[in-house]
Motif scaffolding. Sequence first.
Motif, short mmCIF file in Angstrom:
data_model
loop_
_atom_site.label_atom_id
_atom_site.label_comp_id
_atom_site.label_asym_id
_atom_site.label_seq_id
_atom_site.Cartn_x
_atom_site.Cartn_y
_atom_site.Cartn_z
N ARG A 197 -0.83 -27.44 -0.56
CA ARG A 197 -1.82 -28.97 -0.68
C ARG A 197 -0.91 -29.15 -1.67
NH1 ARG A 197 -8.13 -28.30 0.02
NH2 ARG A 197 -7.63 -29.09 -1.24
N ALA A 198 -0.28 -30.45 -2.40
CA ALA A 198 -0.54 -31.57 -2.83
C ALA A 198 -1.13 -31.07 -4.56
CB ALA A 198 -0.18 -33.13 -3.12
N ASP A 199 -3.06 -31.18 -4.49
CA ASP A 199 -3.68 -31.30 -5.04
C ASP A 199 -4.06 -29.76 -5.90
OD1 ASP A 199 -4.81 -30.53 -3.26
OD2 ASP A 199 -6.84 -31.20 -4.10
N ARG A 200 -3.07 -29.16 -5.45
CA ARG A 200 -3.46 -27.52 -5.63
C ARG A 200 -1.97 -26.69 -5.79
NH1 ARG A 200 -8.65 -25.93 -4.59
NH2 ARG A 200 -8.30 -23.38 -5.09
N LEU A 204 -0.85 -22.66 -8.07
CA LEU A 204 -0.17 -21.58 -7.93
C LEU A 204 1.39 -21.36 -8.75
CD1 LEU A 204 -0.36 -21.87 -4.06
CD2 LEU A 204 -1.79 -20.73 -5.72
N LYS A 205 1.76 -22.48 -10.07
CA LYS A 205 2.65 -22.63 -10.49
C LYS A 205 2.70 -21.00 -11.47
CE LYS A 205 5.64 -25.86 -13.33
NZ LYS A 205 5.40 -27.67 -13.42
N GLY A 206 4.45 -20.77 -11.92
CA GLY A 206 4.28 -19.54 -11.88
C GLY A 206 3.42 -18.77 -12.24
N ARG A 207 2.54 -18.84 -10.65
CA ARG A 207 1.92 -17.46 -11.27
C ARG A 207 2.03 -16.25 -9.80
NH1 ARG A 207 -3.74 -18.79 -11.18
NH2 ARG A 207 -3.93 -15.77 -10.65
N HIS A 208 1.65 -14.73 -9.93
CA HIS A 208 2.29 -14.17 -8.92
C HIS A 208 1.15 -13.67 -7.96
CE1 HIS A 208 2.54 -9.57 -8.89
NE2 HIS A 208 3.24 -10.48 -7.56
N LEU A 209 1.95 -13.78 -6.34
CA LEU A 209 1.34 -14.12 -5.65
C LEU A 209 1.00 -13.20 -4.75
CD1 LEU A 209 2.03 -18.12 -4.38
CD2 LEU A 209 0.34 -17.19 -6.49
N LEU A 210 -0.07 -12.68 -4.47
CA LEU A 210 0.38 -11.46 -3.18
C LEU A 210 -0.73 -11.99 -1.85
CD1 LEU A 210 0.00 -8.21 -2.04
CD2 LEU A 210 -2.27 -8.11 -2.88
N LEU A 211 0.60 -12.70 -0.55
CA LEU A 211 0.20 -12.89 0.37
C LEU A 211 -0.03 -11.57 1.22
CD1 LEU A 211 0.53 -15.85 1.57
CD2 LEU A 211 2.66 -14.43 2.70
N ILE A 226 5.95 -18.04 2.42
CA ILE A 226 6.88 -17.66 1.07
C ILE A 226 8.02 -18.35 0.44
CG2 ILE A 226 8.60 -16.25 -0.87
CD1 ILE A 226 7.24 -13.96 1.29
N ARG A 227 8.34 -19.55 2.05
CA ARG A 227 9.07 -20.18 1.23
C ARG A 227 8.59 -21.31 0.76
NH1 ARG A 227 14.12 -19.99 2.74
NH2 ARG A 227 14.68 -18.59 4.60
N ALA A 228 6.77 -21.73 1.14
CA ALA A 228 6.28 -22.98 1.12
C ALA A 228 5.98 -22.81 -0.55
CB ALA A 228 5.11 -23.36 2.12
N LYS A 231 8.40 -23.33 -2.98
CA LYS A 231 8.64 -24.24 -3.38
C LYS A 231 7.93 -25.39 -4.02
CE LYS A 231 9.41 -28.84 -0.76
NZ LYS A 231 9.47 -29.09 0.40
N ALA A 232 6.41 -25.01 -4.24
CA ALA A 232 5.43 -25.27 -5.30
C ALA A 232 5.22 -24.69 -6.61
CB ALA A 232 4.41 -24.80 -4.24
N GLY A 233 6.28 -23.67 -7.21
CA GLY A 233 7.23 -23.15 -8.07
C GLY A 233 5.64 -21.99 -8.45
N ALA A 234 5.53 -21.23 -6.93
CA ALA A 234 5.19 -19.52 -7.45
C ALA A 234 6.38 -18.37 -8.57
CB ALA A 234 4.51 -18.91 -6.00
#
Length: 246
Positions: A197-200, A204-211, A226-228, A231-234
Motif C-alpha cells: 500500500r502506498a501509504d505504508r 517497509l523501506k530498509g526493513r528486514h522482513l519475514l514473509l 517478495i518482488r512487491a 519494490k517498496a524498498g525492503a
Amino acid sequence: MIGGLGTFALESGRRLFDLVLPPRCKKCGALVVADDALCASCWTALTFLGPPWCACCGRPFEFDIGGDALCGTCIAEPPLYGRARAALAYDDASREMILRFKHGGDESLTRLFARWMVQSGEELFASEPLILPVPLHLWRRVRRRFNQSALIASDLARATGLSWDPLSLERARRTPSQGGLGKTARRDNVRGAFQVRADRRERLKGRHLLLVDDVWTSGATAEACIRACRKAGAAQIDLLTLARVL
C-alpha cells in the motif's frame, strides 16, 4: 495468600475441565496428555524438516556436507529471498491436517502450527524481522472467514515478541486458485497480483522482513510477494512456511 488460592483455583478448574473434555490429538482425535498436541502415532508419521539442509532454501540433504552448503537449484538459480525454512514436508501424513486448517476453518490448529514454525525458523528471528503474512484477496478472505497465514503470523509474533504487519502487503487483484497449475502457469497467475500500500511503503523501506505462508509449492506466490516488497524498498526478505512440497 490470595495469589496462592487463585493459582490453586485455576489449576483445579483446568483439571476439572480436562476430566469433562480431555485433550485430544489434533490430527486423529485420540486422547493425549496435553492440549495442542499429537498422539505418538501421528507425531512419528510426520516428516519434520531440519539440518542438514541447504543454507539458502532449507531443502534437506541426505548427508551433512557443511552448514553453509547450497543445493544445486540455489546455486544455478539464486532465489529472490535471503533464506527459506519450512517446518514440515507436505505429504500424505500432513496434508489432511493442513487442508482442514486452510479450507476447513479449523482455527484450533494455529497454535500447534506456529509452535512448529518457531522451532524450524529459529535462525530467521535473530535479526528481529517484521513479520508479514501472505495476504488473501478480500473476497477469498470473506469466503474462508480468515486468512490462515495471518493467523499463524499473529501467533509467531506473540511467541517471539516480534512485530507483525497484516496491512502493508495486499493482494491487488483476484486470481484463480493455484491448484493444478504447473510452475510456469503459477508464476503467470500471480505476476503483479501483490502490492505494498502506498501509504505504508515507508514502514517497509530498509526493513528486514519475514514473509509467512502455509504451504510452499512452487514458490510462485512468495516470489510475487517478495518482488512487491523489494519494490517498496525492503532490505532483505526471508520466507517461513508451515509445510513444503519436496
